[in-house]
Motif scaffolding. Structure first.
Motif, PDB file in Angstrom:
ATOM      1  N   THR A  65       0.744  -1.015   0.126  1.00  0.00           N
ATOM      2  CA  THR A  65      -0.149  -0.165  -0.306  1.00  0.00           C
ATOM      3  C   THR A  65       0.643   1.660   0.535  1.00  0.00           C
ATOM      4  O   THR A  65       0.345   2.980  -0.299  1.00  0.00           O
ATOM      5  N   LEU A  66       2.407   1.649   0.272  1.00  0.00           N
ATOM      6  CA  LEU A  66       3.267   2.411   0.428  1.00  0.00           C
ATOM      7  C   LEU A  66       3.684   2.292  -0.826  1.00  0.00           C
ATOM      8  O   LEU A  66       3.790   3.829  -0.973  1.00  0.00           O
ATOM      9  N   ASP A  75       3.473  10.133  -2.533  1.00  0.00           N
ATOM     10  CA  ASP A  75       2.844  10.865  -2.120  1.00  0.00           C
ATOM     11  C   ASP A  75       3.278  11.183  -0.699  1.00  0.00           C
ATOM     12  O   ASP A  75       3.160   9.891   0.496  1.00  0.00           O
ATOM     13  N   HIS A  76       3.763  11.588  -0.605  1.00  0.00           N
ATOM     14  CA  HIS A  76       4.757  12.168   1.222  1.00  0.00           C
ATOM     15  C   HIS A  76       4.481  11.641   1.962  1.00  0.00           C
ATOM     16  O   HIS A  76       4.317  11.024   2.942  1.00  0.00           O
ATOM     17  N   GLU A  81       2.667   9.785   7.530  1.00  0.00           N
ATOM     18  CA  GLU A  81       1.555   9.127   8.447  1.00  0.00           C
ATOM     19  C   GLU A  81       1.502   7.222   8.571  1.00  0.00           C
ATOM     20  O   GLU A  81       1.576   6.711  10.325  1.00  0.00           O
ATOM     21  N   ALA A  82       2.348   6.459   7.880  1.00  0.00           N
ATOM     22  CA  ALA A  82       2.015   5.046   7.964  1.00  0.00           C
ATOM     23  C   ALA A  82       3.562   5.199   8.981  1.00  0.00           C
ATOM     24  O   ALA A  82       3.784   4.195   9.679  1.00  0.00           O
ATOM     25  N   HIS A  84       4.702   6.894  11.306  1.00  0.00           N
ATOM     26  CA  HIS A  84       4.559   7.680  12.337  1.00  0.00           C
ATOM     27  C   HIS A  84       3.468   6.708  12.861  1.00  0.00           C
ATOM     28  O   HIS A  84       4.095   6.246  14.794  1.00  0.00           O
ATOM     29  N   GLN A  85       2.950   5.755  12.623  1.00  0.00           N
ATOM     30  CA  GLN A  85       1.772   4.920  12.676  1.00  0.00           C
ATOM     31  C   GLN A  85       2.629   3.899  13.569  1.00  0.00           C
ATOM     32  O   GLN A  85       2.159   2.909  14.547  1.00  0.00           O
ATOM     33  N   LYS A  86       3.934   3.688  12.464  1.00  0.00           N
ATOM     34  CA  LYS A  86       4.994   2.171  13.124  1.00  0.00           C
ATOM     35  C   LYS A  86       5.636   2.781  14.055  1.00  0.00           C
ATOM     36  O   LYS A  86       6.139   1.789  15.108  1.00  0.00           O
ATOM     37  N   VAL A  87       6.115   4.038  14.394  1.00  0.00           N
ATOM     38  CA  VAL A  87       6.967   4.077  15.382  1.00  0.00           C
ATOM     39  C   VAL A  87       5.779   4.264  16.885  1.00  0.00           C
ATOM     40  O   VAL A  87       6.394   3.505  17.657  1.00  0.00           O
ATOM     41  N   GLN A  88       4.630   3.876  16.396  1.00  0.00           N
ATOM     42  CA  GLN A  88       3.583   4.339  17.393  1.00  0.00           C
ATOM     43  C   GLN A  88       3.673   2.412  18.316  1.00  0.00           C
ATOM     44  O   GLN A  88       3.706   2.294  19.032  1.00  0.00           O
ATOM     45  N   ASP A  89       3.295   2.006  16.688  1.00  0.00           N
ATOM     46  CA  ASP A  89       3.226   1.023  17.226  1.00  0.00           C
ATOM     47  C   ASP A  89       4.203  -0.519  18.005  1.00  0.00           C
ATOM     48  O   ASP A  89       4.099  -1.298  18.683  1.00  0.00           O
TER      49      ASP A  89
END
Length: 138
Positions: A65-66, A75-76, A81-82, A84-89
């Motif tokens: 998807t990325l 698309d930056h 966003e992905a 940032h989400q991975k860091v949160q995970d």
């Protein structure tokens, strides 16, 4: 470039490169009339991104998807966003691991604090009761 050269430049095996192509992650490939694959220089970048993202914990489905089919069309915003989400995970996993480690160290400490005159089975019941893990007979 051929697959051997691409493998040398990326450190990936030819079978791994063909796998990424087969599942649609590596789209920068052309088939020559003789059936051989020909890869543009951008394939080195794409494979580097794939390997780095996998090492960072991204699944192949997430990468699908990325990664754009053309790296010039990236698309930056969704990428940031992905990430940032991975860091949160990862932070959530680290928190759970820290809690598990603390609990195990506490259990270990209790097991190691076995009184000299207590057998192991009695000590196990003592430790389990201490942590609310042993049910009492009703």
């Amino acid at each position: 470039m051929n697959i051997g050269e691409l493998a040398k430049r990326t450190g990936l095996t030819p079978s791994r490169i063909r796998f990424y192509e087969r599942i649609g992650l590596l789209t920068q490939v052309e088939r020559l009339p003789n059936g051989y694959r020909s890869y543009p220089p951008e394939a080195v970048t794409a494979l580097g991104l794939i390997a780095t993202a996998q090492a960072a914990g991204f699944s192949l489905d997430e990468l699908r998807t990325l990664l754009p089919s053309d790296l010039a069309e990236w698309d930056h915003a969704p990428l940031v966003e992905a990430l940032h989400q991975k860091v949160q995970d990862i932070e959530n996993i680290q928190e759970k691991l820290a809690e598990s480690k603390a609990q195990l160290l506490e259990v270990l400490g209790e097991i190691e604090a076995k009184p000299e005159d207590m057998d192991c089975a009695t000590n196990a019941r003592r430790v389990l009761a201490r942590f609310g893990l042993m049910r009492t007979k009703e």
